[in-house]
Write a protein that holds these residues in place. Structure first.
Motif, PDB file in Angstrom:
ATOM      1  N   LYS A 150      -6.516   8.430  -3.077  1.00 17.48           N
ATOM      2  CA  LYS A 150      -6.323   7.983  -4.455  1.00 17.48           C
ATOM      3  C   LYS A 150      -7.432   8.483  -5.375  1.00 17.48           C
ATOM      4  O   LYS A 150      -7.170   8.914  -6.502  1.00 17.48           O
ATOM      5  N   TYR A 193      -0.745   7.924   3.826  1.00 17.03           N
ATOM      6  CA  TYR A 193       0.305   7.517   2.903  1.00 17.03           C
ATOM      7  C   TYR A 193       1.693   7.810   3.467  1.00 17.03           C
ATOM      8  O   TYR A 193       2.651   7.104   3.145  1.00 17.03           O
ATOM      9  N   ASP A 240       1.230   3.450  -7.276  1.00 11.48           N
ATOM     10  CA  ASP A 240       0.505   4.119  -6.198  1.00 11.48           C
ATOM     11  C   ASP A 240       1.066   5.527  -6.068  1.00 11.48           C
ATOM     12  O   ASP A 240       1.992   5.789  -5.298  1.00 11.48           O
ATOM     13  N   SER A 292      -0.087   8.348  -4.829  1.00 12.56           N
ATOM     14  CA  SER A 292      -0.191   9.007  -3.522  1.00 12.56           C
ATOM     15  C   SER A 292       0.945   8.570  -2.606  1.00 12.56           C
ATOM     16  O   SER A 292       1.551   9.383  -1.896  1.00 12.56           O
TER      17      SER A 292
END
Length: 269
Positions: free
Chosen positions: A31, A49, A232, A234
């Motif tokens: 991130k 991820y 989020d 990623s």
């Protein structure tokens, strides 16, 4: 083809490949690095991820839901559209010409105009949150394009083949499935692949008519990574890669069938 055209083709190819490469690179960044180095290559790779997206999306269940809806819808749309195209191209009268215009109107009317009345109809038949309901809608929405493409192919098939089959005692249905349907293979392959891509990438339809998390498709599961106050990215990029990868492999394998089917239709028309 001159060097200038080759150069332009390479430039166009790179422009189309850049977003895909950017998504893939962003999916293996942390991130922090994604925030400070959005467009550069990652200094350290991470697959965390992908693992999180795999678990959060319930990947195998979502793939099953998407494939079930897509395969049944594609097979049904191909059968219905091919028979409709055959009838329209061979029965040259006012009724069938009107039906062809109705199918063409389906290409013009946007789905957003029919969402509310269609939802009420689905609710009345108790088809909300069912695979059958979504499949029925796909059969209807995919029919206009499928009929439009297949009608031109059917018109290119010589009528003498059907007359010969009729002399041998074949009825209308046997003539269609034994003579006409096999000759439509290039067009049927093209229609099937394009419809498969449409259903796989569709977000609005499953979002409206599937409320159960165990029945949601991949694109709807991906939307859960994006919230009102938190995104989020990623995780989103990793999920996008996992959704795009299967269809990218299918396209790389099937692109010759798509191009060959469309080209054959253009030459025959």
């Amino acid at each position: 083809m001159g060097p200038l055209y080759k150069f332009l083709l390479w430039v166009i190819c790179l422009l189309h490949m850049y977003p895909i490469l950017l998504v893939l690179i962003s999916s293996v960044k942390t991130k922090h690095e994604l925030a400070v180095n959005s467009f550069g290559f990652p200094r350290e790779f991470t697959l965390t991820y992908f693992k999180t997206a795999f678990q959060t999306m319930h990947y195998f269940q979502s793939v099953y839901n998407t494939l079930l809806i897509a395969i049944v819808s594609v097979i049904g749309s191909v059968l219905i559209a091919s028979m409709a195209a055959y009838a329209i191209s061979r029965k040259n009268n006012r009724f069938y010409n009107t039906m062809y215009v109705v199918f063409l109107a389906g290409l013009i009317i946007p789905f957003q105009m029919t969402m509310i009345p269609l939802y009420k109809v689905m609710l009345g038949f108790h088809l909300i949150n069912t695979y059958q309901g979504v499949i029925f809608i796909y059969l209807a929405t995919l029919a206009p394009f499928s009929v439009f493409l297949l009608t031109g192919f059917v018109k290119s098939i010589p009528r003498e083949l059907e007359e010969a089959a009729s002399i041998d005692g074949c009825g209308m249905y046997r003539t269609f499935f034994a003579i006409v349907f096999p000759l439509l293979k290039p067009a049927l392959t093209t229609v099937s692949i394009l419809n498969l891509f449409t259903i796989w990438n569709d977000f609005l339809m499953p979002l409206l008519y599937l409320n159960d998390s165990h029945k949601m498709t991949l694109t709807v599961q991906l939307s859960s990574f994006r919230g009102l106050y938190f995104n989020d990215w990623s995780l989103i990029f990793a999920g996008v890669c996992m959704i795009v990868a299967p269809m990218l492999l299918v396209y790389l394998y099937a692109q010759r069938f798509i191009i060959g089917g469309i080209t054959a239709g253009a030459l025959k028309g």
